[in-house]
Write a protein that holds these residues in place. Structure first.
Motif, short mmCIF file in Angstrom:
data_model
loop_
_atom_site.label_atom_id
_atom_site.label_comp_id
_atom_site.label_asym_id
_atom_site.label_seq_id
_atom_site.Cartn_x
_atom_site.Cartn_y
_atom_site.Cartn_z
N LYS A 116 19.90 8.55 -5.96
CA LYS A 116 18.70 9.03 -5.29
C LYS A 116 17.50 8.17 -5.66
O LYS A 116 16.69 7.81 -4.80
CB LYS A 116 18.45 10.49 -5.66
N LEU A 117 17.36 7.85 -6.94
CA LEU A 117 16.26 6.99 -7.38
C LEU A 117 16.39 5.60 -6.78
O LEU A 117 15.41 5.01 -6.33
CB LEU A 117 16.24 6.90 -8.91
N ARG A 118 17.61 5.07 -6.82
CA ARG A 118 17.84 3.71 -6.31
C ARG A 118 17.45 3.61 -4.84
O ARG A 118 16.73 2.68 -4.45
CB ARG A 118 19.31 3.33 -6.50
N ASP A 119 17.89 4.54 -4.03
CA ASP A 119 17.57 4.50 -2.61
C ASP A 119 16.07 4.65 -2.37
O ASP A 119 15.49 3.97 -1.51
CB ASP A 119 18.33 5.61 -1.87
N TYR A 120 15.44 5.53 -3.14
CA TYR A 120 14.02 5.78 -2.95
C TYR A 120 13.20 4.54 -3.32
O TYR A 120 12.25 4.17 -2.61
CB TYR A 120 13.58 6.97 -3.79
N TRP A 121 13.54 3.90 -4.44
CA TRP A 121 12.79 2.71 -4.87
C TRP A 121 12.99 1.55 -3.90
O TRP A 121 12.05 0.80 -3.63
CB TRP A 121 13.20 2.32 -6.28
N GLN A 122 14.20 1.39 -3.41
CA GLN A 122 14.44 0.31 -2.46
C GLN A 122 13.63 0.50 -1.19
O GLN A 122 13.16 -0.47 -0.58
CB GLN A 122 15.94 0.24 -2.12
N HIS A 123 13.42 1.75 -0.82
CA HIS A 123 12.62 2.04 0.37
C HIS A 123 11.12 1.94 0.07
O HIS A 123 10.35 1.36 0.85
CB HIS A 123 12.95 3.44 0.90
N THR A 124 10.70 2.50 -1.08
CA THR A 124 9.28 2.56 -1.40
C THR A 124 8.71 1.21 -1.83
O THR A 124 7.65 0.79 -1.35
CB THR A 124 9.03 3.60 -2.52
N LEU A 125 9.41 0.54 -2.74
CA LEU A 125 8.89 -0.73 -3.27
C LEU A 125 9.17 -1.90 -2.35
O LEU A 125 8.44 -2.89 -2.35
CB LEU A 125 9.49 -0.99 -4.66
N SER A 126 10.27 -1.81 -1.62
CA SER A 126 10.60 -2.80 -0.60
C SER A 126 10.51 -4.22 -1.16
O SER A 126 11.25 -4.58 -2.06
CB SER A 126 9.66 -2.62 0.60
N ASN A 127 9.58 -5.04 -0.65
CA ASN A 127 9.47 -6.44 -1.05
C ASN A 127 8.97 -6.63 -2.48
O ASN A 127 9.08 -7.73 -3.03
CB ASN A 127 8.55 -7.19 -0.08
N HIS A 128 8.38 -5.58 -3.07
CA HIS A 128 7.85 -5.69 -4.43
C HIS A 128 8.91 -5.38 -5.49
O HIS A 128 8.64 -5.52 -6.68
CB HIS A 128 6.67 -4.73 -4.61
N LEU A 129 10.08 -4.96 -5.07
CA LEU A 129 11.10 -4.54 -6.02
C LEU A 129 11.56 -5.69 -6.90
O LEU A 129 11.76 -5.53 -8.11
CB LEU A 129 12.29 -3.92 -5.28
N SER A 130 11.72 -6.87 -6.33
CA SER A 130 12.24 -8.01 -7.09
C SER A 130 11.31 -8.39 -8.24
O SER A 130 11.78 -8.81 -9.31
CB SER A 130 12.43 -9.21 -6.16
N SER A 131 9.99 -8.24 -8.06
CA SER A 131 9.05 -8.58 -9.13
C SER A 131 9.12 -7.59 -10.28
O SER A 131 8.66 -7.89 -11.39
CB SER A 131 7.62 -8.63 -8.58
#
Length: 669
Positions: free
Chosen positions: A182-197
């Motif tokens: 649940k956390l993984r899916d939410y962060w991938q959606h919320t942070l989007s392009n900023h996740l890699s940083s």
């Protein structure tokens, strides 16, 4: 893979009179710990009595243990669950009927990247908490003899690298496979392009090693993007740890509800708790920083916010981002305005509780998952200054400590932070509704501090931070810290002024203060005393030096005034005027006073830096105060033990030359 290491049998084994269980409870080390720490008796009652009393006969031990098991079995039949009242609540009971807390039903089976199952050790969380530390490992950690053997580049941080102990990390890679679905899916959606940083620092946090990042560019020094990325990373790690912990407990509660007669004494998968519920501690210097943390924590949490206490929180901590905007027509440096734009109160302490539906603020400490506090408030809580009875048992099971903006804390009172660390992971004085049959063995063995992860974040490094990291952070996973090559801040000086660096000898840290004071009294002050002109700005970096020099000048009946962090506004204005008009020859000025006020001292002709400032940006500010002088002078005292400060100001390569040279006088122009 998922089975725990076998532990030695001792008198502490929980045994029925006629049937020996397959699993031993506390280890041999745990039994020895009980004998040395009789306060453990109060926690686990009759069970601890059998452990702690070496003179107890075998028959008595069996009798005590039998009664303990019968009591636990009775509680199980009566309540349907072993879960203690402090580590479970109505919201969690509701979650038990949906134990995945929002993850897919078959996530554990079908998704090999999720390690929600207690029997799996594929993720960092389960690997970390399942390890049983040995006495040999404990002895090695207590020797404080760790060596940083490997290094790897620090992404997006110029001239910096990570160095560490233990096995070398393989660099930043995708650790989201360790994150709950649940956390993984939410962060991938919320942070989007900023996740890699975020993943670089998240991978360090997810290794569960102690981390010291002392080159973090804070938001108030034009580093909002980098600071937010680092903050997101450790918040994501804390959220994942809390959700992992709660998920295991809730799943086991659900199993026990469905099978009220289940005997868990021989099943290690039910060892899922600490003494108390709080697992994460955030230590921050100011309310404005706490507001940023809570705001971002709720944004990164997939639960919907339905907590009525959020209104109270916004009222007490504010709800706008005023600290991100520089005030108009300000004469102060931009970083000062941004740092102190918000609420600068340094006394706050509250709990945060996560349930399936909401993030609850101001929750009872013993039902909270996260504690957010300032060192001052937590120190007062530990000392019992605000209540009739001392109560800090909620710190007994902290598994992650994050100290952010440690450089600002060093400008408050570092001793408060040290006191907090010294009170972490102690045996609690009360039971707090804990089910002893489900406590992880390394808690009972008093080894929790060797499992605690400490993340220390600062914009610069001090000897006090080094001492805390090396002496009070003993994680068995190892340590990681940042090493930086500094360019220095001399190019920021706007004047052409000769800066004379004078090195004095100090053989050890214990003798450094006395050696500096003797050099000043015998070599420096006589030259000042003989001068007819005034305008001597005498800068000191610590309160101890401030008091020491003040007393010395009084004894010499010198013409001086002073500005310290405790000086009233009226006396500050008076001292500045007397110094500017030349009625006082010397102005004694402390770094903390400059930190909290950032005055521009007019009338300065001779800058004497008794000890270098910890914050490198202060040095050019001080030197630039000589701008109104026709004959500016600048002298700096230092020793070989001042390398940390020196390299931030003159640069790493130049600092090494100053330290190693046979000469003792150096000039920068």
């Amino acid at each position: 893979m998922g089975k725990r290491k076998p532990v030695s049998t001792t008198a502490a084994r929980v045994a029925a009179p006629k049937k020996q269980p397959k699993r031993t409870r506390p280890t041999k080390q745990g039994a020895e710990s009980c004998e040395e720490n009789p306060e453990r008796l109060e926690l686990v009652g009759g069970l601890a009595a059998a452990v702690a009393l070496p003179d107890t006969s075998p028959a008595e031990i069996v009798g005590i243990e039998s009664r303990a098991v019968e009591t636990v079995q009775h509680e199980k039949r009566s309540n349907g669950s072993f879960q203690g009242i402090e580590q479970s609540d109505e919201d969690d009971i509701e979650d038990e009927y949906n134990p995945s807390s929002g993850d897919a039903t078959g996530d554990t089976i079908n998704n090999g990247h999720d390690c929600s199952d207690e029997t799996k050790t594929s993720c960092s969380f389960q690997r970390h908490v399942s390890h049983i530390i040995t006495e040999e490992e404990v002895n090695a950690l207590m020797k404080h003899n760790c060596k940083f053997k490997w290094e790897m580049p620090a992404a997006d941080i110029p001239q910096s690298k990570w160095v560490g102990t233990g096995e070398k990390m393989q660099g930043a890679y995708d650790h989201l496979h360790d994150v709950k679905g649940k956390l993984r899916d939410y962060w991938q959606h919320t942070l989007s392009n900023h996740l890699s940083s975020r993943m670089g620092f998240f991978s360090l946090c997810n290794s569960y090693r102690d981390i010291m990042h002392c080159n973090k560019k804070p938001f108030y020094l034009k580093g909002n993007g980098v600071d937010s990325s680092t903050m997101d990373a450790y918040l994501m790690h804390a959220l994942n740890h809390v959700h992992r912990t709660r998920d295991v407990v809730i799943r086991n509660d659900a199993k026990l509800r469905n099978d009220a007669d289940r005997d868990i004494s021989d099943d290690n998968s039910y060892l899922d708790q600490g003494f108390t519920r709080p697992k994460v501690l955030f230590l921050l210097p100011l309310r404005s920083f706490a507001r940023r943390i809570v705001k971002r924590l709720t944004q990164l949490s997939p639960t919907s916010q339905k907590d009525n206490a959020m209104g109270q929180f916004k009222k007490q901590f504010g709800e706008s981002d005023d600290e991100m905007d520089k005030p108009e027509h300000s004469t102060k440096p931009a970083d000062f305005d941004l740092l102190f734009a918000g609420d600068i109160d340094d006394h706050f302490l509250f709990g945060i509780k996560f349930t399936k539906k909401s993030v609850k603020l101001y929750s009872n400490f013993y039902s909270s998952d996260i504690i957010v506090a300032s060192p001052l408030a937590l120190k007062r809580k530990i000392d019992g200054e605000d209540v009739k009875e001392k109560d800090y048992d909620f710190l007994s099971s902290i598994e992650i400590v994050v100290v952010d903006h440690a450089d600002v804390i060093s400008m408050q009172n570092w001793a408060h932070l040290e006191a907090v660390f010294e009170h972490l992971n102690h045996l609690p004085s009360k039971e707090h509704g804990t089910n002893v049959m489900r406590i992880r063995p390394w808690y009972l063995d008093q080894h929790a501090r060797y499992y605690r992860q400490t993340i220390l974040l600062s914009s610069y490094l001090t000897p006090e931070m080094n001492a805390l990291f090396n002496g009070l952070c003993l994680n068995y996973e190892g340590k990681v810290k940042m090493v930086t090559e500094y360019a220095g801040v001399l190019p920021k000086i706007q004047l052409e002024v000769r800066q004379v660096y004078e090195r004095f000898n100090a053989s050890s840290i214990a003798e450094a203060d006395c050696a500096r004071f003797d050099y000043f009294c015998n070599k420096v002050y006589p030259k000042i005393q003989d001068l007819d002109e005034g305008g001597v700005l005498l800068f000191v970096s610590s309160y101890f030096e401030y008091i020491q020099i003040s007393n010395f000048l009084k004894s010499k009946e010198a013409s001086f005034c002073r500005i310290g962090e405790a000086t009233s506004q009226q006396n500050i204005s008076r001292s500045r005027l007397l110094f500017f008009e030349g009625k006082k020859k010397i102005l004694l000025y402390s770094e903390r006073s400059h930190f909290y006020h950032r005055y521009k001292i007019r009338g300065t002709h001779h800058l004497l830096i008794y000890s270098l400032p910890g914050r490198k940006e202060f040095y050019p500010e001080l030197v630039n105060m000589l701008g109104e002088s026709k004959n500016p002078k600048c002298n700096v005292l230092f020793s070989r033990l001042d390398l940390l400060k020196l390299e931030r100001i003159v640069g790493t390569s130049a600092a090494r030359r100053l330290i190693s040279s046979d000469k003792s006088m150096f000039v920068f122009c």
